[in-house]
Motif scaffolding. Structure first.
Motif, PDB file in Angstrom:
ATOM      1  N   SER A 200       8.338   5.568   2.044  1.00 57.39           N
ATOM      2  CA  SER A 200       7.378   4.677   2.651  1.00 57.39           C
ATOM      3  C   SER A 200       6.541   4.137   1.926  1.00 57.39           C
ATOM      4  O   SER A 200       6.294   2.679   1.876  1.00 57.39           O
ATOM      5  N   GLN A 201       6.115   4.588   0.529  1.00 56.41           N
ATOM      6  CA  GLN A 201       5.276   3.931  -0.303  1.00 56.41           C
ATOM      7  C   GLN A 201       5.920   2.576  -0.904  1.00 56.41           C
ATOM      8  O   GLN A 201       5.622   1.608  -1.234  1.00 56.41           O
TER       9      GLN A 201
ATOM     10  N   GLU B 262       6.386  -0.268   1.463  1.00 57.79           N
ATOM     11  CA  GLU B 262       5.138  -0.812   1.428  1.00 57.79           C
ATOM     12  C   GLU B 262       4.824  -1.855   0.021  1.00 57.79           C
ATOM     13  O   GLU B 262       4.242  -3.121   0.288  1.00 57.79           O
TER      14      GLU B 262
ATOM     15  N   CYS C 107       1.318  -5.891   5.980  1.00 58.03           N
ATOM     16  CA  CYS C 107       0.630  -4.622   6.457  1.00 58.03           C
ATOM     17  C   CYS C 107       1.539  -3.449   6.772  1.00 58.03           C
ATOM     18  O   CYS C 107       2.726  -3.551   7.268  1.00 58.03           O
ATOM     19  N   ARG C 108       0.961  -2.447   6.871  1.00 60.18           N
ATOM     20  CA  ARG C 108       1.703  -1.158   7.434  1.00 60.18           C
ATOM     21  C   ARG C 108       2.141  -1.386   8.835  1.00 60.18           C
ATOM     22  O   ARG C 108       3.137  -0.787   9.245  1.00 60.18           O
TER      23      ARG C 108
ATOM     24  N   GLU D  68      -3.394  -2.541  -0.088  1.00 62.17           N
ATOM     25  CA  GLU D  68      -3.437  -3.825   0.691  1.00 62.17           C
ATOM     26  C   GLU D  68      -4.644  -4.608   0.430  1.00 62.17           C
ATOM     27  O   GLU D  68      -4.745  -6.107   0.694  1.00 62.17           O
TER      28      GLU D  68
END
Length: 394
Positions: free
Chosen positions: A26-27, A30, A67-68, A135
């Motif tokens: 997930s990181q 991103e 953005c997430r 972010e």
């Protein structure tokens, strides 16, 4: 017979905790989104060098994708009087608990800001999560790049404008030298033509046709002499007799003659002259010529009914004279060349193209400036600034 070897198990102390692989993935996703956003921002800068607005619109459009929750994210940007929002999301409510913002600075001066926010969550769902530190760092990096981009665009525009002004000044200097030389060369033969024609008119017993022809020669010579005078004024070789001058009095004298001689009955004249203006050091004859030329241009720009307004004001150390009309106006191309000598939009024989060039020469000779605002079908406004105290002009 020994069986196949079994893979040795990873020691428990080196084994990732449960769910660590998913969190790392997930990181990584991103970070990829953020890097992709920076790449698209850089590409927008490269593609939109000629249009600042277009470049900023592309940046606002790609920012939510970093953005997430890109489907709920919204970006907005403000630069001076320009405000932009992510497409199709301008009217959606934002979650006040989930937003980040930073300033837009150009050459160290705050000129606006940029913001990322999540749309307000519905009553059935949880509000958007707070933005990650990465972010926020991304938004600050984009804001810094926008500041650099805007600064480079404005520097390029200033450079282009200065080059254009230098070319224009060099062209005017060349034309001025040529005009002065031509005027001096024509002055003597034209004066002789005018003098002999006027002497011939005094001869007794001239046939009517000869007298009429001589009268046309005199009128043509007088017209030529007036053009030569304008050329000398444009080239700043006509002497100016400066004295303390009340500009409102000069305006009244010029308008009295112009109103009486106006051939268009549909033109209405208005005067709004500020009382108590300080006197300026100027040549009243040349200032009257400035007013006359500008008002005549205003009259000629009104095809039917319209108004010519003349105002005078004191601003700082200047007296400002404004001549405004609601006539045909000028296109941007014509407005850019309005003060060029010999440039005219009138038909052949109806204008020399020296009127505004002479006005600019007189104003510059008095240490002042002249500006014009105009648009098609919206009329024109000329503002002449003359200093109260005359300063030497190089």
């Amino acid at each position: 017979m020994p069986g196949p070897s079994q893979p040795s198990e990873m020691p428990s102390e080196d084994r990732p905790p449960p769910g660590a692989d998913g969190e790392l993935a997930s990181q990584l996703r991103e970070r990829i989104k953020e890097l992709s956003c920076l790449l698209e921002v850089a590409a927008a800068f490269a593609r939109c060098r000629g249009s600042l607005r277009e470049g900023l619109e592309k940046i606002v459009a790609v920012l939510p994708g970093a953005c997430r929750e890109p489907e709920r994210a919204c970006a907005s940007l403000r630069l001076d009087d320009l405000t932009l929002t992510s497409p199709d999301r301008a009217d959606r409510a934002r979650d006040p608990r989930a937003r980040i913002a930073c300033d837009l600075r150009v050459a160290g001066v705050r000129r606006g800001g940029i913001e990322l926010a999540y749309e307000a969550a519905s009553s059935e769902s949880e509000p958007g999560e707070a933005f990650l530190p990465e972010e926020r760092a991304l938004l600050e990096a984009v804001a810094s790049q926008i500041g650099t981009f805007v600064e480079s665009i404005e520097a390029e525009r200033r450079r282009s404008s200065m080059e254009s002004q230098l070319r224009h000044a060099d062209r005017l200097a060349t034309i001025g030298q040529l005009a002065a030389g031509v005027a001096h060369e024509l002055n003597e033969p034209l004066g002789n033509t005018l003098g002999f024609a006027q002497l011939a008119l005094k001869s007794p017993g001239l046939p009517e046709q000869v007298r009429a022809d001589l009268g046309r020669i005199v009128q043509a010579a007088l017209h030529g002499r007036e053009i030569i005078r304008k050329l000398l004024v444009f080239a700043r070789q006509a002497p100016a007799s400066k004295q303390r001058t009340a500009i409102n009095g000069v305006v009244e004298e010029a308008m009295f003659l112009l109103e009486a001689g106006c051939e268009n009955p549909g033109v209405r004249f208005e005067r709004d002259l500020d009382e108590g203006l300080p006197e300026i050091e100027a040549d009243p004859v040349q200032v009257r010529q400035v007013i006359t030329n500008l008002v005549i241009n205003a009259i000629q720009s009104i095809p039917g009914k319209g108004t010519v307004r003349v105002r005078s004001r004191a601003e700082g150390g200047d007296v400002v004279l404004t001549i405004e009309d609601d006539g045909a106006g000028m296109t941007p191309e014509v407005r850019q060349r309005a003060f060029d000598p010999f440039f005219t939009t009138k038909d052949v024989g109806e204008g020399t193209g020296l009127g505004l060039a002479v006005v600019q020469g007189i104003v510059a000779g008095h240490g002042g400036t002249i500006e014009v605002e105009s648009a098609p079908a919206r009329g024109s406004t000329f503002r002449v600034r003359l200093p109260v105290r005359s300063a030497p002009v190089p």
